[in-house]
Design a protein around this motif. Structure first.
Motif, short mmCIF file in Angstrom:
data_model
loop_
_atom_site.label_atom_id
_atom_site.label_comp_id
_atom_site.label_asym_id
_atom_site.label_seq_id
_atom_site.Cartn_x
_atom_site.Cartn_y
_atom_site.Cartn_z
N THR A 48 0.85 -1.19 0.00
CA THR A 48 0.00 0.00 0.00
C THR A 48 0.88 1.23 0.00
OG1 THR A 48 -1.92 1.01 1.06
CG2 THR A 48 -0.20 0.19 2.54
N SER A 49 0.26 2.40 0.00
CA SER A 49 1.04 3.64 0.05
C SER A 49 0.25 4.70 0.82
CB SER A 49 1.32 4.15 -1.36
OG SER A 49 0.10 4.53 -1.97
N ARG A 56 -7.90 7.78 -0.81
CA ARG A 56 -9.12 6.96 -0.85
C ARG A 56 -9.91 6.99 0.45
NH1 ARG A 56 -10.12 3.65 -5.33
NH2 ARG A 56 -8.57 4.21 -6.89
N THR A 57 -9.24 7.35 1.59
CA THR A 57 -9.94 7.26 2.88
C THR A 57 -9.83 8.51 3.74
OG1 THR A 57 -8.08 6.43 4.22
CG2 THR A 57 -9.31 4.80 2.95
N ARG A 171 -4.77 -5.85 2.51
CA ARG A 171 -4.61 -4.40 2.38
C ARG A 171 -5.95 -3.69 2.20
NH1 ARG A 171 -2.27 -2.99 -3.66
NH2 ARG A 171 -4.00 -3.88 -4.85
N LYS A 238 -16.76 -1.52 -1.73
CA LYS A 238 -17.53 -0.63 -2.61
C LYS A 238 -19.02 -0.62 -2.26
CE LYS A 238 -15.20 0.29 -6.95
NZ LYS A 238 -14.57 1.43 -6.29
N PHE A 241 -19.63 1.04 1.04
CA PHE A 241 -19.52 2.49 0.85
C PHE A 241 -20.86 3.07 0.39
CE2 PHE A 241 -16.50 6.01 -0.15
CZ PHE A 241 -17.37 6.86 -0.80
N ALA A 244 -23.46 2.93 3.02
CA ALA A 244 -23.16 3.87 4.12
C ALA A 244 -23.66 5.27 3.76
CB ALA A 244 -21.66 3.89 4.40
N HIS A 272 -20.18 8.98 12.03
CA HIS A 272 -19.29 7.82 12.14
C HIS A 272 -18.11 8.04 11.20
CE1 HIS A 272 -17.60 3.93 12.17
NE2 HIS A 272 -18.04 3.59 10.98
N ALA A 274 -15.69 6.63 9.00
CA ALA A 274 -15.27 5.44 8.26
C ALA A 274 -14.38 5.80 7.08
CB ALA A 274 -16.48 4.67 7.76
N ASN A 275 -14.73 6.88 6.38
CA ASN A 275 -14.02 7.24 5.16
C ASN A 275 -14.34 8.69 4.84
OD1 ASN A 275 -13.52 7.71 2.30
ND2 ASN A 275 -13.31 5.49 2.08
O1 UT7 Z 1 -17.59 1.18 9.43
C1 UT7 Z 1 -18.40 0.46 8.55
C2 UT7 Z 1 -18.48 1.11 7.29
N1 UT7 Z 1 -17.29 0.96 6.52
C3 UT7 Z 1 -17.22 1.63 5.42
O2 UT7 Z 1 -18.13 2.36 5.17
C4 UT7 Z 1 -16.08 1.44 4.47
C5 UT7 Z 1 -16.61 1.56 3.07
N2 UT7 Z 1 -15.68 1.36 2.00
C6 UT7 Z 1 -14.63 2.16 1.74
O3 UT7 Z 1 -14.30 3.03 2.52
C7 UT7 Z 1 -13.91 1.98 0.45
O4 UT7 Z 1 -14.65 1.15 -0.40
C8 UT7 Z 1 -12.47 1.42 0.60
C9 UT7 Z 1 -11.58 2.48 1.21
C10 UT7 Z 1 -12.48 0.19 1.46
C11 UT7 Z 1 -11.92 1.07 -0.78
O5 UT7 Z 1 -11.95 2.19 -1.61
P1 UT7 Z 1 -12.45 2.04 -3.13
O6 UT7 Z 1 -12.28 3.34 -3.80
O7 UT7 Z 1 -13.82 1.45 -3.07
O8 UT7 Z 1 -11.37 1.07 -3.73
P2 UT7 Z 1 -11.61 -0.36 -4.41
O9 UT7 Z 1 -12.07 -1.34 -3.41
O10 UT7 Z 1 -12.42 -0.16 -5.62
O11 UT7 Z 1 -10.14 -0.70 -4.85
C12 UT7 Z 1 -9.50 0.01 -5.89
C13 UT7 Z 1 -8.13 -0.59 -6.08
C14 UT7 Z 1 -8.14 -2.12 -6.21
O12 UT7 Z 1 -7.15 -2.46 -7.15
P3 UT7 Z 1 -7.57 -2.94 -8.62
O13 UT7 Z 1 -8.44 -4.15 -8.41
O14 UT7 Z 1 -8.33 -1.77 -9.21
O15 UT7 Z 1 -6.27 -3.21 -9.28
C15 UT7 Z 1 -7.68 -2.57 -4.84
O16 UT7 Z 1 -7.02 -3.81 -4.88
O17 UT7 Z 1 -7.31 -0.27 -4.96
C16 UT7 Z 1 -6.72 -1.48 -4.47
N3 UT7 Z 1 -6.53 -1.35 -3.04
C17 UT7 Z 1 -5.42 -0.82 -2.50
N4 UT7 Z 1 -4.30 -0.31 -3.06
C18 UT7 Z 1 -3.37 0.18 -2.23
C19 UT7 Z 1 -7.37 -1.73 -2.06
N5 UT7 Z 1 -6.82 -1.44 -0.86
C20 UT7 Z 1 -5.61 -0.87 -1.12
C21 UT7 Z 1 -4.59 -0.37 -0.30
N6 UT7 Z 1 -3.50 0.15 -0.89
N7 UT7 Z 1 -4.68 -0.36 1.04
#
Ligand code: UT7
Length: 345
Positions: A48-49, A56-57, A171, A238, A241, A244, A272, A274-275
């Motif tokens: 990750t980075s 993203r968060t 991750r 996703k 999200f 939520a 809350h 979360a993001n």
């Molecule tokens: O408290 C309960 C409520 N919780 C929430 O509401 C959380 C809700 N969800 C979220 O906050 C977001 O969906 C996340 C932060 C978890 C993810 O963000 P996203 O914009 O939905 O990303 P994604 O899942 O679509 O992932 C995009 C890409 C993927 O790579 P590919 O498949 O496009 O190549 C992931 O594998 O980002 C990748 N990815 C990461 N890359 C670097 C996922 N996690 C990471 C990471 N570092 N930590």
């Protein structure tokens, strides 16, 4: 949907025969562990980075409890602070409600362990499980006991050691969560207004979006279940999200509608944490200005049931609102569950 602006505040409870009795938040307290885990630290654990996590968060760091520091320890620390600020002794507490998905043990309840740690030996004690929505569910339960004259002083705590159920190889989830606790003392305090309304909701059809598959009666711990990493939190990010954003907006609007309040009358929205993108989307849909919304996410990540309780405490301590101001809490979590509360502080 916007509600009609109105200077007059409607007190939904007053219509139901509770005249003269109010459920006031006498004081709040919180605790976060000392150890800080930064995004740079996480870069050494998973692929990750800092750039990805922040963009993203919005999370920059989170707190991680010590190995011998449990949910009940953090809960007790937050509770003792709230009790001190409310000038309430352990003997005065009638009921302890702990909201958590990371209890010290499956049983007995974390609330019973907290009861022992703070010396509130006359208090009834139980846990509730509504994931990240638990603190608001706890406030509503406390309010019911206070308004029905069953109890006068209730301690509500949201506390989590999420680091104990995080898959540090995943991750997608390990960058999101942190540990901590927040507590509130609720009392019947005449001539104050306190909780004006509380909204609670749930949708069990979407239970699989965010869950921990192992460790319950469906999948007790076995060598196979541990090897399959079933005892860790799993989330479909996703979909979670989207749900939520919709649920928090809907709950917030419903709470405002019940009190016939416009968002412009709310001094502070405490959501809350979360993001950051969820907070921004919910704020925009509710019509809240960015400076109305209180954010702790960058420091603590998502602490589930503790999140809104810690944020509430930090908002109070930093002077974001004062006695008499109107505040709106909105939450969302696994279950799915969601909720909102309007409080006249
Ligand atoms: O408290 C309960 C409520 N919780 C929430 O509401 C959380 C809700 N969800 C979220 O906050 C977001 O969906 C996340 C932060 C978890 C993810 O963000 P996203 O914009 O939905 O990303 P994604 O899942 O679509 O992932 C995009 C890409 C993927 O790579 P590919 O498949 O496009 O190549 C992931 O594998 O980002 C990748 N990815 C990461 N890359 C670097 C996922 N996690 C990471 C990471 N570092 N930590």
């Amino acid at each position: 949907m916007k509600t009609t602006p109105s200077k007059k505040i409607v007190y939904p409870r007053a219509k139901h025969g509770f005249e003269g009795r109010t459920c006031s938040i006498a004081a709040v307290g919180s605790y976060v562990p000392k150890r800080v885990l930064t995004n740079a630290d996480l870069e050494k654990i998973v692929d990750t980075s800092d750039e990805w996590i922040v963009s993203r968060t919005g999370i920059k760091e989170r707190r991680i409890a010590a190995p011998n520091e449990y949910t009940s320890d953090m809960a007790a620390r937050a509770a003792l602070l709230a009790m001190q600020r409310a000038d309430v002794t352990a003997d005065q507490i009638d009921l302890i409600i702990v909201a958590t998905v990371t209890p010290d043990l499956v049983f007995p309840s974390t609330a019973c362990l907290v009861q022992e740690k703070i010396g509130a030996h006359h208090a009834a004690a139980f846990d509730i499980e509504a994931a990240c929505s638990g603190f608001i569910f706890g406030l509503e339960i406390a309010q019911q006991f206070i308004m029905s004259r069953t109890y006068n002083t209730v301690l509500v705590i949201g506390a989590e050691k999420l680091s104990s159920v995080i898959d540090w190889q995943d991750r997608n989830t390990c960058v999101l969560f942190g540990d901590g606790a927040g507590a509130a003392i609720l009392q019947n305090r005449p001539n104050t207004h306190g909780l004006l309304t509380t909204v609670m909701g749930a949708d069990g059809r979407k239970a699989d979006l965010l869950s921990m598959p192992g460790g319950g009666s469906r999948c007790p711990a076995t060598a196979e279940s541990v090897a399959a990493r079933l005892h860790y939190l799993r989330m479909e990010g996703k979909e979670t999200f989207k749900n939520a954003v919709n649920a928090m907006t809907m709950a917030g609007e419903e709470a405002l509608r019940r009190c016939q309040l416009d968002i412009s009358q709310i001094k502070c929205v405490v959501p809350h944490q979360a993001n950051r993108r969820i907070l921004d989307a919910v704020s925009e849909r509710l019509g809240a200005k960015p400076d109305q919304v209180f954010v702790t996410l960058h420091k603590y990540g998502n602490t589930s049931a503790a999140s809104v309780a810690i944020a509430l405490d930090e908002a109070v301590q930093s002077g974001r609102f004062h006695r008499g101001d109107l505040i709106l809490l909105v939450v969302f979590g696994a279950g799915l569950t969601w909720g909102a509360a309007v409080i006249e502080w």
